[in-house]
Scaffold this motif. Structure first.
Motif, PDB file in Angstrom:
ATOM      1  N   UNK A 118      -3.267  10.584  -8.566  1.00 46.15           N
ATOM      2  CA  UNK A 118      -4.709  10.363  -8.563  1.00 46.15           C
ATOM      3  C   UNK A 118      -5.134   9.468  -7.408  1.00 46.15           C
ATOM      4  N   UNK A 119      -4.158   8.990  -6.635  1.00 42.85           N
ATOM      5  CA  UNK A 119      -4.460   8.110  -5.505  1.00 42.85           C
ATOM      6  C   UNK A 119      -5.072   8.929  -4.375  1.00 42.85           C
ATOM      7  N   UNK A 120      -6.303   8.619  -4.013  1.00 41.96           N
ATOM      8  CA  UNK A 120      -7.001   9.367  -2.959  1.00 41.96           C
ATOM      9  C   UNK A 120      -7.203   8.534  -1.694  1.00 41.96           C
ATOM     10  N   UNK A 121      -7.220   7.219  -1.840  1.00 44.42           N
ATOM     11  CA  UNK A 121      -7.474   6.337  -0.716  1.00 44.42           C
ATOM     12  C   UNK A 121      -6.150   5.942  -0.076  1.00 44.42           C
ATOM     13  N   UNK A 122      -6.058   6.095   1.239  1.00 40.02           N
ATOM     14  CA  UNK A 122      -4.829   5.728   1.934  1.00 40.02           C
ATOM     15  C   UNK A 122      -4.663   4.218   1.950  1.00 40.02           C
ATOM     16  N   UNK A 123      -3.506   3.736   1.531  1.00 40.02           N
ATOM     17  CA  UNK A 123      -3.238   2.304   1.481  1.00 40.02           C
ATOM     18  C   UNK A 123      -2.252   1.914   2.566  1.00 40.02           C
ATOM     19  N   UNK A 124      -2.448   0.752   3.125  1.00 37.75           N
ATOM     20  CA  UNK A 124      -1.545   0.210   4.124  1.00 37.75           C
ATOM     21  C   UNK A 124      -0.909  -1.059   3.580  1.00 37.75           C
ATOM     22  N   UNK A 125       0.364  -1.229   3.866  1.00 33.66           N
ATOM     23  CA  UNK A 125       1.071  -2.429   3.425  1.00 33.66           C
ATOM     24  C   UNK A 125       1.907  -2.934   4.596  1.00 33.66           C
ATOM     25  N   UNK A 126       1.527  -4.055   5.191  1.00 36.15           N
ATOM     26  CA  UNK A 126       2.259  -4.552   6.367  1.00 36.15           C
ATOM     27  C   UNK A 126       3.717  -4.886   6.081  1.00 36.15           C
ATOM     28  N   UNK A 127       4.062  -5.104   4.804  1.00 34.59           N
ATOM     29  CA  UNK A 127       5.447  -5.422   4.453  1.00 34.59           C
ATOM     30  C   UNK A 127       6.299  -4.171   4.269  1.00 34.59           C
ATOM     31  N   UNK A 128       5.655  -3.007   4.263  1.00 28.82           N
ATOM     32  CA  UNK A 128       6.381  -1.754   4.024  1.00 28.82           C
ATOM     33  C   UNK A 128       5.952  -0.706   5.042  1.00 28.82           C
TER      34      UNK A 128
END
Length: 230
Positions: A118-128
Motif C-alpha cells: 500500500x506504500x505509494x510515496x517513495x521514501x528515502x533513508x540516508x542510512x540505507x
C-alpha cells in the motif's frame, strides 16, 4: 500472577497450537522452485522499534524459525529477500540481517503504511542508501519475474496480514503464521483464556482475508506436523 507462572501459561498455550513451522515453509518453497517459480520472502518490521515490545518467549521461537528459513535459501538466486522496514524503526535485527545479506537477491523496502504493497510515496533513508527499492514494491518484484510471495515478521494480524492481502493482488501469497510475532510483551501476564481469545480473533481476521483474497493461503502442514498435534 507472577512472571514465572505467566511464562508457563504461555509455553503451555503455544504447545497446544497446531501451527506450521520453518520446515513446512522450506518444503513448500522448494516445491515452488522445482516448478520454475520465483519467490520473494518478505521480512516485515523485525526492527528495534518493535523488538522492544515483542513477547520474549514468542520472540525466541519465531526468530529461530525465521533464521532457519532465510539460511536455507540464502544462496538460491530464484529466492529474493525483501527487508521490509518501517521508516524510523531502525535496521532489521542483526541475526536476521546477517542471514539475509548473504543473498545476492537482498533488497530493502521502506514503508510508512501497514501494508508494504500500500506504500505509494517513495521514501528515502540516508542510512540505507544501498539496495533500497525505489518506488512501489509490486512493480519491482514483477520486474524480477517473482510469482510467489512469502511474508513473515510482525505483527501477525497487522502489518504481516495487510502486506499479505496487498501482495495477493499481483502474486500468489503463502503465509506461515508460525514465523510471525503475534503478541506484544504485555501478553506475558495474560491468562490462557485471554491469549486464546486474541488468538481466535487473529485467526478470524486471516480466515476472512483468505475468503476475500483467493490468491492468499496458509502454508500446507506436513504429515509429521499433523501427527505431532493429534
Amino acid at each position: 500472577m507472577n512472571r514465572l507462572s505467566g511464562l508457563l501459561i504461555i509455553l503451555q498455550f503455544y504447545s497446544s497450537l497446531a501451527l506450521a513451522n520453518g520446515d513446512d515453509s522450506i518444503a513448500y518453497i522448494e516445491q515452488l522452485l522445482s516448478e520454475g517459480k520465483k519467490v520473494a520472502i518478505l521480512v516485515i518490521d523485525m526492527q528495534p522499534k518493535y523488538d522492544r515490545v515483542f513477547m520474549v518467549s514468542e520472540k525466541q521461537r519465531v526468530i529461530k524459525e525465521q533464521i532457519k528459513l532465510i539460511n536455507h535459501f540464502a544462496d538460491n538466486e530464484s529466492v529474493h529477500f525483501i527487508d521490509v522496514r518501517w521508516r524510523g524503526g531502525g535496521e532489521t535485527l542483526p541475526d536476521l540481517l546477517f542471514e539475509m545479506m548473504k543473498s545476492k537477491q537482498y533488497q530493502i523496502f521502506l514503508k510508512s503504511t501497514k501494508g508494504a504493497f500500500d506504500q505509494r510515496v517513495q521514501l528515502q533513508d540516508p542510512d540505507s542508501a544501498q539496495g533500497v527499492i525505489q518506488g512501489e514494491l509490486a512493480p519491482a518484484l514483477l520486474k524480477e519475474k517473482v510469482t510467489d510471495v512469502v511474508p513473515i515478521g510482525c505483527f501477525d494480524a497487522q502489518c504481516v496480514l495487510e502486506t499479505a492481502k496487498g501482495a495477493s493482488r499481483d502474486f500468489q501469497v503463502t503465509a506461515d503464521r508460525d514465523l510471525n510475532i503475534m503478541f506484544e510483551n504485555e501478553a506475558e501476564d495474560w491468562p490462557e483464556r485471554t491469549l486464546k481469545m486474541y488468538k481466535n480473533a487473529f485467526d478470524y481476521q486471516w480466515q476472512k482475508a483468505m475468503k476475500e483474497c483467493p490468491d492468499l493461503q496458509l502454508v500446507p502442514k506436513s504429515d509429521k506436523a499433523k501427527e505431532k498435534c493429534e
